[in-house]
Design an enzyme around this catalytic site. Structure first.
Site, PDB file in Angstrom:
ATOM      1  N   GLY A   1     -10.417  16.029 -36.295  1.00  0.00           N
ATOM      2  CA  GLY A   1     -11.631  16.062 -37.094  1.00  0.00           C
ATOM      3  C   GLY A   1     -12.607  14.980 -36.684  1.00  0.00           C
ATOM      4  N   ALA A   2     -13.138  15.103 -35.468  1.00  0.00           N
ATOM      5  CA  ALA A   2     -14.056  14.083 -34.945  1.00  0.00           C
ATOM      6  C   ALA A   2     -15.493  14.413 -35.326  1.00  0.00           C
ATOM      7  CB  ALA A   2     -13.914  13.985 -33.429  1.00  0.00           C
TER       8      ALA A   2
ATOM      9  N   LYS B   1     -14.585   4.803 -56.039  1.00  0.00           N
ATOM     10  CA  LYS B   1     -15.535   5.621 -55.278  1.00  0.00           C
ATOM     11  C   LYS B   1     -15.700   6.990 -55.928  1.00  0.00           C
ATOM     12  CE  LYS B   1     -16.676   7.556 -50.770  1.00  0.00           C
ATOM     13  NZ  LYS B   1     -16.286   7.777 -49.366  1.00  0.00           N
TER      14      LYS B   1
ATOM     15  N   ASN C   1     -18.778   9.760 -57.049  1.00  0.00           N
ATOM     16  CA  ASN C   1     -18.841  11.040 -56.341  1.00  0.00           C
ATOM     17  C   ASN C   1     -18.600  12.236 -57.249  1.00  0.00           C
ATOM     18  OD1 ASN C   1     -19.435   9.983 -53.864  1.00  0.00           O
ATOM     19  ND2 ASN C   1     -17.366  10.130 -53.044  1.00  0.00           N
TER      20      ASN C   1
ATOM     21  N   ASN D   1     -22.147  14.298 -56.917  1.00  0.00           N
ATOM     22  CA  ASN D   1     -22.020  15.397 -55.962  1.00  0.00           C
ATOM     23  C   ASN D   1     -22.236  16.769 -56.604  1.00  0.00           C
ATOM     24  OD1 ASN D   1     -21.323  15.395 -52.974  1.00  0.00           O
ATOM     25  ND2 ASN D   1     -20.211  13.592 -53.649  1.00  0.00           N
TER      26      ASN D   1
END
Length: 325
Positions: A7-8, A203, A207, A211
């Site tokens: 997953g780059a 976090k 989110n 989101n």
């Protein structure tokens, strides 16, 4: 250190480059245009001032070629991990640790933590417990990334801002500290912490409301918070999650005004879920909000606002993708 990456993309690609900068040997799993770009030009990171840095990485389209690394970095989105279990199985060596740079509650979260939720596996995160069996907490370096980046083109990442990367042992591995030290030596603001569960929750406390609400309203963060009704929904969801945190042993994460002010400083950001809706991609509603609703149901904790927003977001996601199919 030998590091493999599945997953780059925006975050995974950036971390891969920073591991190279720090002196690690990095191998990336890629396919299609990304595979060709990485073979041709390496991984490119563009930072402020249009500074371009090029990093040479080994690249392969065979997951078994990743085996034998000290650390496997997962840059996939959390809701894609269960389907990627076969790839991860091929990539994992017997002594490989895993660092998943994901949003939401990770699969390892309650293995040895959570009071009344200890040992709980959430279907919204890990259906059937596949990930927990494959990657138990003792093999996990918990990872919380506070950074903004995006994919400009195959093999090219634009780093907008990197505030902090928190790393912590999900079990008793004592591997988080050397990973943090390595990343720091390459210039990443990485810090090892003994309180990784708290950092994950902190976090998610932002989110889990910003989101889905920005996605439902099709509004950026500033627009949402400038609207009294939108801001009221943010606070209502934050209150419910704060109470849920108290139940599992995470008290004191309840400074609503402070968190909202911090979000306002970021300006007119378009959240990842909003960007996914606009691009017709599946949104991460399960790990980011569905997991909290499921946890609350397990504990008998009332979360009517979170449950309602979660249902609306699921319907929006389903209907928009069916329309575009």
């Amino acid at each position: 250190m030998r590091v493999s990456v599945i997953g780059a993309g925006a975050i995974g690609g950036w971390l891969a480059s920073e591991f190279v900068e720090a002196g690690a040997t990095v191998t990336v799993l890629a396919r299609g245009a990304t595979l060709e770009a990485l073979r041709r030009s390496g991984n490119i990171v563009v930072t402020s001032g249009e500074t371009r840095r090029e990093f040479s990485v080994d690249v392969t389209d065979r997951p078994d070629a990743l085996r034998g690394a000290d650390l496997l970095v997962l840059g996939l989105k959390a809701h894609d991990l269960p389907a990627a279990a076969p790839l991860i199985t091929e990539a994992l060596g017997k002594e490989t640790f895993v660092a998943a740079a994901i949003n939401g509650l990770p699969w390892w979260y309650f293995e040895s933590f959570g009071g009344p939720a200890r040992g709980l596996t959430l279907d919204a995160v890990d259906p059937g417990g596949v990930l927990a069996r494959l990657m138990p907490a003792e093999r996990v370096v918990g990872t919380v990334v506070h950074a903004a980046s995006r994919v400009e083109a195959p093999g090219e990442i634009r780093l907008i801002k990197a505030d902090r990367v928190w790393l912590g042992d999900a079990g008793d591995s004592h591997f988080a500290a050397p990973v943090a030290e390595l990343l720091s030596s390459g210039g990443v603001p990485a810090t090892a912490t003994e309180h990784i569960h708290r950092e994950v929750w902190s976090k998610l406390w932002g989110n889990s409301n910003m989101n889905p609400l920005t996605a439902l309203a099709r509004a950026d963060a500033s627009q949402l918070l400038d609207d009294p009704g939108g801001r009221g929904m943010v606070v209502a969801m934050m209150r419910e999650m704060a109470a849920l945190g108290e139940r599992i042993g995470l008290s004191g994460i309840d400074d609503f005004e402070g968190r909202i002010n911090e979000t306002r400083k970021l300006g007119a950001i378009r959240t990842s879920m909003l960007q996914d809706i606009e691009a017709g991609r599946e949104i991460e509603i399960g790990p980011i909000l569905g997991s909290l609703v499921e946890l609350a149901q397990h504990l008998g904790q009332p979360t009517p606002v979170m449950a309602g927003i979660c249902g609306l977001a699921r319907l929006l996601d389903k209907n928009l993708r069916e329309k575009s199919a």
